[in-house]
Write a protein that holds these residues in place. Sequence first.
Motif, PDB file in Angstrom:
ATOM      1  N   GLU A 452     -12.761  -3.018   1.461  1.00  0.00           N
ATOM      2  CA  GLU A 452     -12.198  -4.147   0.699  1.00  0.00           C
ATOM      3  C   GLU A 452     -10.861  -3.761   0.070  1.00  0.00           C
ATOM      4  OE1 GLU A 452     -15.181  -5.233  -2.066  1.00  0.00           O
ATOM      5  OE2 GLU A 452     -16.374  -6.418  -0.620  1.00  0.00           O
ATOM      6  N   THR A 453     -10.760  -2.544  -0.410  1.00  0.00           N
ATOM      7  CA  THR A 453      -9.477  -2.083  -0.966  1.00  0.00           C
ATOM      8  C   THR A 453      -8.409  -2.045   0.116  1.00  0.00           C
ATOM      9  OG1 THR A 453     -10.672  -0.719  -2.574  1.00  0.00           O
ATOM     10  CG2 THR A 453      -8.337  -0.238  -2.249  1.00  0.00           C
ATOM     11  N   TYR A 454      -8.789  -1.578   1.303  1.00  0.00           N
ATOM     12  CA  TYR A 454      -7.835  -1.548   2.416  1.00  0.00           C
ATOM     13  C   TYR A 454      -7.361  -2.960   2.768  1.00  0.00           C
ATOM     14  CZ  TYR A 454      -6.339  -1.594   7.274  1.00  0.00           C
ATOM     15  OH  TYR A 454      -5.649  -1.828   8.433  1.00  0.00           O
ATOM     16  N   ASN A 455      -8.281  -3.914   2.735  1.00  0.00           N
ATOM     17  CA  ASN A 455      -7.921  -5.292   3.095  1.00  0.00           C
ATOM     18  C   ASN A 455      -6.939  -5.920   2.115  1.00  0.00           C
ATOM     19  OD1 ASN A 455      -9.566  -5.267   5.359  1.00  0.00           O
ATOM     20  ND2 ASN A 455     -11.374  -6.021   4.252  1.00  0.00           N
ATOM     21  N   GLN A 456      -6.775  -5.319   0.905  1.00  0.00           N
ATOM     22  CA  GLN A 456      -5.839  -5.856  -0.079  1.00  0.00           C
ATOM     23  C   GLN A 456      -4.430  -5.262   0.072  1.00  0.00           C
ATOM     24  OE1 GLN A 456      -6.774  -8.356  -2.149  1.00  0.00           O
ATOM     25  NE2 GLN A 456      -8.720  -8.225  -1.020  1.00  0.00           N
ATOM     26  N   ALA A 457      -4.225  -4.450   1.108  1.00  0.00           N
ATOM     27  CA  ALA A 457      -2.926  -3.787   1.277  1.00  0.00           C
ATOM     28  C   ALA A 457      -1.802  -4.811   1.414  1.00  0.00           C
ATOM     29  CB  ALA A 457      -2.975  -2.861   2.494  1.00  0.00           C
ATOM     30  N   GLU A 458      -2.029  -5.835   2.245  1.00  0.00           N
ATOM     31  CA  GLU A 458      -0.980  -6.843   2.456  1.00  0.00           C
ATOM     32  C   GLU A 458      -0.673  -7.589   1.161  1.00  0.00           C
ATOM     33  OE1 GLU A 458      -0.093 -10.661   5.397  1.00  0.00           O
ATOM     34  OE2 GLU A 458      -1.886  -9.416   5.682  1.00  0.00           O
ATOM     35  N   LYS A 459      -1.702  -7.887   0.373  1.00  0.00           N
ATOM     36  CA  LYS A 459      -1.509  -8.580  -0.905  1.00  0.00           C
ATOM     37  C   LYS A 459      -0.653  -7.751  -1.857  1.00  0.00           C
ATOM     38  CE  LYS A 459      -4.178 -10.327  -4.836  1.00  0.00           C
ATOM     39  NZ  LYS A 459      -5.553 -10.494  -5.399  1.00  0.00           N
ATOM     40  N   LEU A 460      -0.802  -6.433  -1.811  1.00  0.00           N
ATOM     41  CA  LEU A 460      -0.038  -5.545  -2.690  1.00  0.00           C
ATOM     42  C   LEU A 460       1.326  -5.178  -2.108  1.00  0.00           C
ATOM     43  CD1 LEU A 460      -2.907  -3.100  -3.738  1.00  0.00           C
ATOM     44  CD2 LEU A 460      -1.905  -4.928  -5.129  1.00  0.00           C
ATOM     45  N   GLY A 461       1.608  -5.673  -0.913  1.00  0.00           N
ATOM     46  CA  GLY A 461       2.883  -5.349  -0.285  1.00  0.00           C
ATOM     47  C   GLY A 461       2.969  -3.924   0.218  1.00  0.00           C
ATOM     48  N   VAL A 462       1.828  -3.377   0.611  1.00  0.00           N
ATOM     49  CA  VAL A 462       1.763  -1.981   1.063  1.00  0.00           C
ATOM     50  C   VAL A 462       1.511  -1.949   2.562  1.00  0.00           C
ATOM     51  CG1 VAL A 462       0.532   0.204   0.855  1.00  0.00           C
ATOM     52  CG2 VAL A 462       0.908  -1.213  -1.170  1.00  0.00           C
ATOM     53  N   GLU A 463       2.240  -1.108   3.246  1.00  0.00           N
ATOM     54  CA  GLU A 463       2.023  -0.906   4.674  1.00  0.00           C
ATOM     55  C   GLU A 463       1.197   0.362   4.859  1.00  0.00           C
ATOM     56  OE1 GLU A 463       2.214  -1.882   8.634  1.00  0.00           O
ATOM     57  OE2 GLU A 463       3.018  -3.046   6.953  1.00  0.00           O
ATOM     58  N   PRO A 464      -0.059   0.226   5.299  1.00  0.00           N
ATOM     59  CA  PRO A 464      -0.904   1.425   5.471  1.00  0.00           C
ATOM     60  C   PRO A 464      -0.281   2.407   6.468  1.00  0.00           C
ATOM     61  CG  PRO A 464      -2.232  -0.578   5.566  1.00  0.00           C
ATOM     62  CD  PRO A 464      -0.797  -1.011   5.604  1.00  0.00           C
ATOM     63  N   ASN A 465      -0.512   3.677   6.236  1.00  0.00           N
ATOM     64  CA  ASN A 465      -0.009   4.707   7.137  1.00  0.00           C
ATOM     65  C   ASN A 465      -1.169   5.491   7.740  1.00  0.00           C
ATOM     66  OD1 ASN A 465      -0.891   6.219   4.987  1.00  0.00           O
ATOM     67  ND2 ASN A 465       1.110   7.069   4.466  1.00  0.00           N
ATOM     68  N   GLU A 466      -0.849   6.547   8.475  1.00  0.00           N
ATOM     69  CA  GLU A 466      -1.897   7.331   9.128  1.00  0.00           C
ATOM     70  C   GLU A 466      -2.864   7.927   8.119  1.00  0.00           C
ATOM     71  OE1 GLU A 466       1.279   7.557   9.675  1.00  0.00           O
ATOM     72  OE2 GLU A 466       1.724   7.487  11.824  1.00  0.00           O
ATOM     73  N   GLU A 467      -2.351   8.322   6.945  1.00  0.00           N
ATOM     74  CA  GLU A 467      -3.227   8.923   5.936  1.00  0.00           C
ATOM     75  C   GLU A 467      -4.248   7.912   5.423  1.00  0.00           C
ATOM     76  OE1 GLU A 467      -2.520  12.080   2.362  1.00  0.00           O
ATOM     77  OE2 GLU A 467      -1.465  10.175   2.181  1.00  0.00           O
ATOM     78  N   THR A 468      -3.877   6.633   5.406  1.00  0.00           N
ATOM     79  CA  THR A 468      -4.824   5.597   4.994  1.00  0.00           C
ATOM     80  C   THR A 468      -6.048   5.600   5.913  1.00  0.00           C
ATOM     81  OG1 THR A 468      -2.918   4.247   4.304  1.00  0.00           O
ATOM     82  CG2 THR A 468      -5.052   3.154   4.437  1.00  0.00           C
ATOM     83  N   PHE A 469      -5.789   5.648   7.218  1.00  0.00           N
ATOM     84  CA  PHE A 469      -6.894   5.626   8.173  1.00  0.00           C
ATOM     85  C   PHE A 469      -7.647   6.958   8.172  1.00  0.00           C
ATOM     86  CE2 PHE A 469      -4.086   2.267   9.606  1.00  0.00           C
ATOM     87  CZ  PHE A 469      -4.978   1.238   9.881  1.00  0.00           C
ATOM     88  N   GLU A 470      -6.955   8.062   7.924  1.00  0.00           N
ATOM     89  CA  GLU A 470      -7.645   9.343   7.795  1.00  0.00           C
ATOM     90  C   GLU A 470      -8.651   9.293   6.653  1.00  0.00           C
ATOM     91  OE1 GLU A 470      -3.929  12.181   9.323  1.00  0.00           O
ATOM     92  OE2 GLU A 470      -4.619  12.247   7.241  1.00  0.00           O
ATOM     93  N   THR A 471      -8.236   8.683   5.541  1.00  0.00           N
ATOM     94  CA  THR A 471      -9.110   8.588   4.372  1.00  0.00           C
ATOM     95  C   THR A 471     -10.331   7.719   4.662  1.00  0.00           C
ATOM     96  OG1 THR A 471      -7.140   8.788   2.970  1.00  0.00           O
ATOM     97  CG2 THR A 471      -9.157   8.035   1.918  1.00  0.00           C
ATOM     98  N   LEU A 472     -10.100   6.590   5.327  1.00  0.00           N
ATOM     99  CA  LEU A 472     -11.218   5.699   5.654  1.00  0.00           C
ATOM    100  C   LEU A 472     -12.176   6.343   6.648  1.00  0.00           C
ATOM    101  CD1 LEU A 472      -9.179   2.385   5.919  1.00  0.00           C
ATOM    102  CD2 LEU A 472     -11.027   2.805   4.292  1.00  0.00           C
ATOM    103  N   LEU A 473     -11.624   7.021   7.654  1.00  0.00           N
ATOM    104  CA  LEU A 473     -12.482   7.665   8.643  1.00  0.00           C
ATOM    105  C   LEU A 473     -13.266   8.827   8.042  1.00  0.00           C
ATOM    106  CD1 LEU A 473     -10.154   7.581  11.771  1.00  0.00           C
ATOM    107  CD2 LEU A 473     -12.366   6.444  11.531  1.00  0.00           C
ATOM    108  N   ASP A 474     -12.699   9.487   7.062  1.00  0.00           N
ATOM    109  CA  ASP A 474     -13.418  10.550   6.366  1.00  0.00           C
ATOM    110  C   ASP A 474     -14.696  10.009   5.731  1.00  0.00           C
ATOM    111  OD1 ASP A 474     -14.075  12.970   5.254  1.00  0.00           O
ATOM    112  OD2 ASP A 474     -12.681  12.781   3.577  1.00  0.00           O
TER     113      ASP A 474
END
Length: 625
Positions: A452-474
Motif C-alpha cells: 500500500e505504501t508503494y502504491n502511494q508513490a505516484e501520489k507523493l510524486g516519487v518515481e520508484p527505483n531499483e532499491e524500492t523493488f529490492e526492499t519489497l522483494l526482501d
Amino acid sequence: MSIRIARTTKPLFEILLRQNAQLNHKFFVTPLRPSERFSSTWFTHVHKRHSHVEAVSSVANISPLVEPQLSQNPPLTPVEAFQSLESSPNISDNPSPNDENKVLYELNKELIKSAHWLNVGRAYNTCTIMSDKGIKPNLETYKALLALYQPLSLFEECLELVHEMIGVGIEPDLDICHSLLKASVHSATSCYREYAMSLLEKYNLTPTPKTYEFYIDGLVAQEEAEHAIDFMNEMIKKSDIPSMVSFEKLIKLIADQAECDEALEWLKKAETHHRIVYPMLYIHLLRDFAFFHFPEGIDYCWKKAVDELKLNLDQGICTDIINSGARLGKPEIAIAAIKHLLAQKAKLEEYHWAGLLEAYVTGGDLKRAFNVLELVNIQGVKKTIKTAWPLCLAIREDAAKVDEAYFILEELHKNGKKIDVTALNVVIFSCGFVGVNPETGSREPDIVRAVETYNQAEKLGVEPNEETFETLLDICVAIKHHSVAHQLVEELRRRGLEPTKKIYNYLIELACSNVDYEEAFAYLEEMKSRNIVPDKVVYEMIIRKCAYMRDPRAKIALEEMETLGFDIPQNLRQYVKKGGKGSKHQLLEMLDNSFDSRRNVGTPGLELDPETERLRAGIQSLEID
C-alpha cells in the motif's frame, strides 16, 4: 662515562652494550644531525635508522667519530687537539694551573661538541685523555657529560655522575638540576625527578619557570594527572604562574584521559593567566571533545578556533564533530561543521549527510531528517537506505511510527517539498518489521502495508527505483510470498527498470523455496546473459535444492561454480555426493508450509497457486523414500 669510570675497565661503551642487551636492540654509536635529535629515547631512533647493525664490541677497536661540518677543514679529534696543545711551548709535563685551565677549557669544548652530536666515542676518548693526564674536571665538564647522557635516557648514569660530582666537592647549579629533570621525564620512576628537586633546596637554588616546566613534563609523561594538577594549583596559589607549555601539556593529558570537564576548566585558567593560548591547543581539544561527545567543550573551542581565530579545520575534525552531533542529537553542531567544509569548498560525502540526518533523528525531528535526504540529492551524492539507517531504526519498531513517517511525507508533499525516493524506501523497509502473525502473535513483515505504501508513490510524486523493488522483494522472501514477487517483477519491467543482482538473488531464493524451482534456472541464465556474475550463495542455493530433489543438475551447477573460481565448502560436496536428503514427507511438508505462509498473509487480490493439488499428486508419485 664519568671521569672515574673512564680510568677503570668500565667505559661508557660497556654500559651502553649492557643496556643494549637488556633492551634487545642492536645499535652503534653514530653522530646524529641536529634535525634527528629528539627528546625521547635515542635507542628507538637509532633502531629505526639502522635495522641491523653490529654493536661496538671492544673499546680498543673504536676510532673517534667526527660529526659532519660545513667547513672544508674537519675539526681535530680529541687526541689531535690534546697533542697540538701538548706540543705548544706553554704546555709541559707538569702544567701550571693556568695551562691546565686552558687544556680543560679546550677539552670541555670537545665534550660539548660530542654531546651536541651524541658522539659517545669522541666523548669517551676525551675523558680518557683527562684521566691519563690527571686533569680534574670542573662543573662545565659534568654539564657536558649530562648533556650527553640525558638524550640517551641513561637515568642511572646521570644520577651516578651527579653523585660523583658532589663527591669531588663540586656543587650542582640550576643547569645540573635541569638536566636531571629532563633525564627523568621518560624514566619509569619518579625518584630522579624528586632527587633533582631536593638538590634545589639543599643548595639554596632558586627555581625558575623552566624548572617547574621540566618537573611538570615528567609528571605528564608518566600520566600523573592528579599530581600535576595539585602541583600547578599550588604554583598558582603562590603566584608562580606555570608556563603556557605546562598548561598545554596538562590540558592535553586531561582531555586524552576523557576528563573533558576538567580539561575545559584548565583551558579557561590558561586563558586567564596567559594572554595568548596556542591555537593548535583548541584544535586538539576539538578533536578530543568530539571523540568523547562533550558538547560544551565543542561549542567553546569552536567559537575560539573558528569564530575568533578564523582557523581552518581539516575534514577529519569536522567529520568527528558531525558524528558527535549525531550521537548527541544536536544538529546545530553538525550544521556548523558542514558549513565550515562548504566554505572551504570541500566535497561533501554521503557520510557527512548521514551524520546530519542522524542528529535530527536523535533529536526527535523526523521531518527535518527527511528533508536532509533531498539536500543530499541536490548535492548529487549517491545515497541508499543505509544513508537513512537511523531513520529506519527510529520507526521500524512501531506501526504507529511507520504511519507517522508516511504522514510526514504527505505533509511535506502538500507544502511543496520534493520527496526523495529514499524516504519512500525507508517507510517500505520499516513495514518489514511491524507485521503480526494472526495465529501465533509473533512479529513478521507486513506485506500489505508495504504494498500500500508503494502504491502511494505516484501520489507523493516519487518515481520508484531499483532499491524500492529490492526492499519489497526482501519482504516477499521473508514470508515466501511468490505471487506478490511475480507481480513486482512485472511492475519493475513495466517501469523500464532492469533487475539488479540483489533482485535476482531474491527471485532465485524464492524459486528454490518452492517445489517447482525451474524459475531459478531461468533467472540464473538471464543473469549470465546480462553479464552479471551470480554470487556464491546463489549457486549454493541451487545446488542444495537440486541435490535435495535428486536433480542431476546439482553436479553441473557445482562444476560451473568451481569454474567461476568460488571456494566450494566440503560439506556442500558431500551433500551432492550423497544425493541430498529428500523424502516424500519432507517435500510435502515444505509444500504445505509454503502455501500456509501465503494464506496467513491474506493479501487482497493475491490468489494461491492453482497448481497445488497437481504438485501434491506429483510428489506422491515420486519413487523416493
